[in-house]
Design a protein around this motif. Structure first.
Motif, mmCIF file in Angstrom:
data_model
loop_
_atom_site.group_PDB
_atom_site.id
_atom_site.type_symbol
_atom_site.label_atom_id
_atom_site.label_comp_id
_atom_site.label_asym_id
_atom_site.label_seq_id
_atom_site.Cartn_x
_atom_site.Cartn_y
_atom_site.Cartn_z
ATOM 1 N N TYR A 33 30.509 44.092 14.560
ATOM 2 C CA TYR A 33 30.535 43.208 13.387
ATOM 3 C C TYR A 33 30.271 41.748 13.771
ATOM 4 O O TYR A 33 30.222 40.875 12.912
ATOM 5 N N SER A 34 30.121 41.467 15.047
ATOM 6 C CA SER A 34 29.966 40.093 15.514
ATOM 7 C C SER A 34 28.781 39.387 14.856
ATOM 8 O O SER A 34 27.738 40.006 14.578
ATOM 9 N N GLU A 35 28.945 38.084 14.651
ATOM 10 C CA GLU A 35 27.849 37.271 14.097
ATOM 11 C C GLU A 35 26.603 37.334 14.973
ATOM 12 O O GLU A 35 25.487 37.107 14.490
ATOM 13 N N ALA A 36 26.765 37.656 16.242
ATOM 14 C CA ALA A 36 25.618 37.758 17.152
ATOM 15 C C ALA A 36 24.631 38.841 16.726
ATOM 16 O O ALA A 36 23.467 38.829 17.147
ATOM 17 N N PHE A 37 25.085 39.769 15.879
ATOM 18 C CA PHE A 37 24.232 40.873 15.438
ATOM 19 C C PHE A 37 23.782 40.735 13.980
ATOM 20 O O PHE A 37 23.202 41.671 13.421
ATOM 21 N N ASP A 38 24.035 39.593 13.378
ATOM 22 C CA ASP A 38 23.745 39.452 11.946
ATOM 23 C C ASP A 38 22.270 39.663 11.604
ATOM 24 O O ASP A 38 21.944 40.109 10.510
ATOM 25 N N ASP A 39 21.378 39.367 12.532
ATOM 26 C CA ASP A 39 19.943 39.483 12.233
ATOM 27 C C ASP A 39 19.378 40.883 12.425
ATOM 28 O O ASP A 39 18.307 41.202 11.889
ATOM 29 N N GLU A 95 32.660 51.353 28.047
ATOM 30 C CA GLU A 95 32.667 50.337 26.989
ATOM 31 C C GLU A 95 31.589 49.307 27.284
ATOM 32 O O GLU A 95 31.133 49.173 28.428
ATOM 33 N N THR A 96 31.179 48.570 26.238
ATOM 34 C CA THR A 96 30.267 47.450 26.462
ATOM 35 C C THR A 96 30.937 46.098 26.250
ATOM 36 O O THR A 96 30.565 45.119 26.870
ATOM 37 N N ASP A 97 31.882 46.012 25.315
ATOM 38 C CA ASP A 97 32.417 44.729 24.835
ATOM 39 C C ASP A 97 31.303 43.893 24.209
ATOM 40 O O ASP A 97 31.359 42.662 24.208
ATOM 41 N N ALA A 98 30.269 44.552 23.717
ATOM 42 C CA ALA A 98 29.161 43.836 23.070
ATOM 43 C C ALA A 98 29.709 42.954 21.950
ATOM 44 O O ALA A 98 30.626 43.357 21.237
ATOM 45 N N PRO A 99 29.165 41.733 21.828
ATOM 46 C CA PRO A 99 27.953 41.169 22.469
ATOM 47 C C PRO A 99 28.213 40.468 23.803
ATOM 48 O O PRO A 99 27.347 39.738 24.285
ATOM 49 N N TYR A 100 29.371 40.705 24.414
ATOM 50 C CA TYR A 100 29.734 40.019 25.657
ATOM 51 C C TYR A 100 29.477 40.906 26.871
ATOM 52 O O TYR A 100 29.333 42.127 26.751
ATOM 53 N N LEU A 101 29.436 40.287 28.053
ATOM 54 C CA LEU A 101 29.439 40.995 29.342
ATOM 55 C C LEU A 101 28.311 42.016 29.486
ATOM 56 O O LEU A 101 28.529 43.168 29.892
ATOM 57 N N ALA A 102 27.105 41.598 29.179
ATOM 58 C CA ALA A 102 25.954 42.492 29.333
ATOM 59 C C ALA A 102 25.799 42.911 30.790
ATOM 60 O O ALA A 102 25.966 42.102 31.705
ATOM 61 N N PRO A 103 25.473 44.179 31.019
ATOM 62 C CA PRO A 103 25.302 44.656 32.392
ATOM 63 C C PRO A 103 24.007 44.137 33.015
ATOM 64 O O PRO A 103 23.093 43.701 32.311
ATOM 65 N N THR A 104 23.932 44.208 34.322
ATOM 66 C CA THR A 104 22.672 43.980 35.014
ATOM 67 C C THR A 104 21.685 45.040 34.514
ATOM 68 O O THR A 104 22.075 46.195 34.379
ATOM 69 N N PRO A 105 20.449 44.712 34.161
ATOM 70 C CA PRO A 105 19.710 43.464 34.399
ATOM 71 C C PRO A 105 19.734 42.484 33.226
ATOM 72 O O PRO A 105 18.914 41.561 33.189
ATOM 73 N N TYR A 106 20.657 42.668 32.288
ATOM 74 C CA TYR A 106 20.705 41.798 31.096
ATOM 75 C C TYR A 106 21.792 40.740 31.204
ATOM 76 O O TYR A 106 22.067 40.048 30.230
ATOM 77 N N ARG A 107 22.409 40.605 32.366
ATOM 78 C CA ARG A 107 23.547 39.705 32.511
ATOM 79 C C ARG A 107 23.205 38.301 32.012
ATOM 80 O O ARG A 107 22.146 37.753 32.329
ATOM 81 N N GLY A 108 24.108 37.739 31.219
ATOM 82 C CA GLY A 108 23.900 36.416 30.664
ATOM 83 C C GLY A 108 23.232 36.424 29.302
ATOM 84 O O GLY A 108 23.167 35.400 28.624
ATOM 85 N N LYS A 109 22.740 37.585 28.887
ATOM 86 C CA LYS A 109 22.104 37.718 27.576
ATOM 87 C C LYS A 109 23.066 38.418 26.616
ATOM 88 O O LYS A 109 24.139 38.860 27.004
ATOM 89 N N ARG A 110 22.669 38.548 25.377
ATOM 90 C CA ARG A 110 23.482 39.267 24.393
ATOM 91 C C ARG A 110 23.595 40.732 24.803
ATOM 92 O O ARG A 110 22.603 41.393 25.068
ATOM 93 N N ASN A 111 24.790 41.227 24.845
ATOM 94 C CA ASN A 111 25.007 42.636 25.145
ATOM 95 C C ASN A 111 24.897 43.454 23.865
ATOM 96 O O ASN A 111 25.126 42.954 22.763
ATOM 97 N N GLU A 112 24.532 44.716 23.990
ATOM 98 C CA GLU A 112 24.545 45.631 22.854
ATOM 99 C C GLU A 112 24.901 47.019 23.348
ATOM 100 O O GLU A 112 24.812 47.318 24.540
#
Length: 255
Positions: free
Chosen positions: A11-17, A202-219
């Protein structure tokens, strides 16, 4: 094959689009079960809408996140109580203690944590624990309230092997996500010493993206990268990781 994301803030605002497309990407990767932690009352409506949109895939928790334990925390806890009394939830979470952002709220964080543990015991629900720079404080609370009917998940586990065993001693499973893929994540060095029956994904999306996406929005679709890492760590097949960890999630959440 079914893969379960036991902790994702869809439900995070990071996924609103692109929320529906993002969820569909996960479903296309056989990630079809999403357990949704609460933060505070401002997100409840969005969580309920998510459940309406994906009734076969989305399973809701209810709770007050420790970083949102503020001056109005008793009012927020009343909202948690009212929601738990009004309908089915699958866990009380995420709850716990976070001393990374604000150490001054420790005492009210402990109070809120204990109150919500009591609610979980009352409703016979698991708890999902948020712990950041607070292992000693969390363990002190768990030692005080431990009981055969208290169980759940240590979300986003980032501790040592010793701390992992202590968490398991309180009937907790370990929530493993993107941190396991980090070069400096450390848990990958000892995770093979923890039986896979104690692990959920777990992902904890939109946080803590795994490698190779580290630092980007997680999903949630990126959970496949975590499964790949566990294949390397445990030396068993992708399907076995999926089956065992999904069964573990069913053991915790009852569905």
């Amino acid at each position: 094959m079914i893969i379960t994301d036991t902790h994702t803030h869809l439900y995070s605002e990071a996924f609103d689009d692109d929320r529906h497309e993002m969820i569909q990407r996960a479903i296309d990767e056989n990630i079809t079960r999403f357990f949704i932690p609460a933060i505070d009352s401002t997100y409840t409506e969005a969580m309920l809408q998510l459940e309406k949109d994906f009734p076969n895939n989305v399973f809701l928790m209810m709770g007050l996140h420790p970083t949102h334990v503020k001056e109005n925390f008793k009012e927020e806890l009343k909202h948690v109580e009212a929601m738990l009394a009004s309908r089915k939830f699958y866990a009380v979470g995420e709850i716990g203690i976070d001393l990374y952002w604000d150490k001054s709220t420790l005492q009210i964080q402990i109070e809120a944590f204990k109150h919500q543990i009591a609610l979980a015991k009352h409703y016979k629900l698991p708890i999902v624990i948020h712990c950041r720079e607070a292992f000693d404080e969390i363990f002190e609370v768990l030692e005080d309230v431990k009981h055969d009917n208290l169980f759940g998940i240590f979300h986003c586990f980032t501790g040592t092997l010793e701390q992992a065993h202590q968490a398991l001693s309180y009937n907790m499973k370990l929530g493993i996500g993107g941190v396991a893929t980090f070069k400096n994540g450390k848990i990958d060095k000892f995770l093979n010493e923890i039986d896979l029956k104690h692990i959920v994904l777990e992902t904890d999306a939109p946080y803590l993206a795994p490698t190779p996406y580290r630092g980007k929005r997680n999903e949630s679709a990126y959970l496949t990268n975590v499964v790949d890492k566990l294949v390397d760590i445990y030396g068993i097949s992708y399907q076995e990781i999926a089956e065992i960890t999904t069964q573990n999630s069913k053991d915790v959440f009852g569905i």
